[in-house]
Design an enzyme around this catalytic site. Structure first.
Site, PDB file in Angstrom:
ATOM      1  N   HIS A   9      32.966  20.028  53.602  1.00 13.87           N
ATOM      2  CA  HIS A   9      32.351  20.780  54.705  1.00 13.87           C
ATOM      3  C   HIS A   9      33.219  20.508  55.937  1.00 13.87           C
ATOM      4  O   HIS A   9      33.133  19.429  56.534  1.00 13.87           O
ATOM      5  CB  HIS A   9      30.896  20.331  54.909  1.00 13.87           C
ATOM      6  N   VAL A  10      34.047  21.499  56.259  1.00 12.54           N
ATOM      7  CA  VAL A  10      35.068  21.286  57.289  1.00 12.54           C
ATOM      8  C   VAL A  10      34.428  20.950  58.638  1.00 12.54           C
ATOM      9  O   VAL A  10      33.334  21.438  58.966  1.00 12.54           O
ATOM     10  CB  VAL A  10      35.985  22.524  57.402  1.00 12.54           C
ATOM     11  N   HIS A  11      35.070  20.090  59.405  1.00 20.19           N
ATOM     12  CA  HIS A  11      34.597  19.696  60.733  1.00 20.19           C
ATOM     13  C   HIS A  11      35.780  19.151  61.516  1.00 20.19           C
ATOM     14  O   HIS A  11      36.767  18.712  60.918  1.00 20.19           O
ATOM     15  CB  HIS A  11      33.486  18.636  60.627  1.00 20.19           C
ATOM     16  N   THR A  12      35.669  19.185  62.838  1.00 23.53           N
ATOM     17  CA  THR A  12      36.739  18.660  63.697  1.00 23.53           C
ATOM     18  C   THR A  12      36.270  17.382  64.378  1.00 23.53           C
ATOM     19  O   THR A  12      35.177  17.349  64.954  1.00 23.53           O
ATOM     20  CB  THR A  12      37.141  19.695  64.772  1.00 23.53           C
TER      21      THR A  12
END
Ligand SMILES: [Zn+2]
Length: 168
Positions: free
Chosen positions: A118-121
């Protein structure tokens, strides 16, 4: 905003229900923002304190949709995540006054992604002289009371933010 009919996206969006066992989907779906240390919610993203911070005020800017990596985000979601990063930087500057930031996406476990699908920055505030501090704090869960206090200060800072000149 002009809407373009995009039938290929329907299946895509339909396939974005919260995933069982995904920490970020669980934060987004359940409990109060106070319990989850969410500091801002926007239409396409939310921003939350990392439970395993590299430094005090370490934030994650997360698309609501369970997308595995940057290439799986729509342009709107990618833009929204970037706007969220800008707002996180400004809120942290106002609340905690760091000397600098590390900003980045760890994509894939080999790159150090703790939540790989689950992509995140990451928005990691840095202070002069904290170089030796990061390895010490990495992967150490801080006390919830500390997160509560930091989240409160950040929510107050977000509430005071002037609109982003780029929108958002
Ligand atoms: Zn997820």
């Amino acid at each position: 905003m002009r809407q373009i009919w995009a039938p290929w996206r329907m299946e895509y969006v339909g396939d974005s229900t919260p995933r069982e066992g995904c920490v970020l989907c669980a934060i987004d779906a359940g409990g109060t923002d106070q319990e989850k240390h969410v500091v801002e919610r926007a239409e396409l993203t939310f921003t939350v304190l990392n439970l395993y911070p590299y430094s005090s005020g370490h934030l994650l800017v997360v698309p609501h949709r369970h997308a595995p990596d940057l290439t799986a985000l729509t342009t709107s979601e990618g833009t929204a995540m970037f706007v969220g990063v800008r707002r996180a930087v400004r809120a942290l500057q106002a609340a905690l006054g760091p000397d600098g930031f590390n900003l980045g996406v760890n994509q894939g476990r080999i790159a150090g992604a703790g939540i790989a699908d689950h992509v995140h920055t990451h928005v990691v505030p840095r202070w002069d002289g904290d170089t030796n501090f990061m390895p010490v704090l990495a992967d150490v869960k801080v006390l919830p009371e500390h997160l509560d206090r930091t989240a409160e200060r950040l929510r107050a800072a977000y509430a005071e933010l002037a609109p982003d000149p780029a929108g958002g």
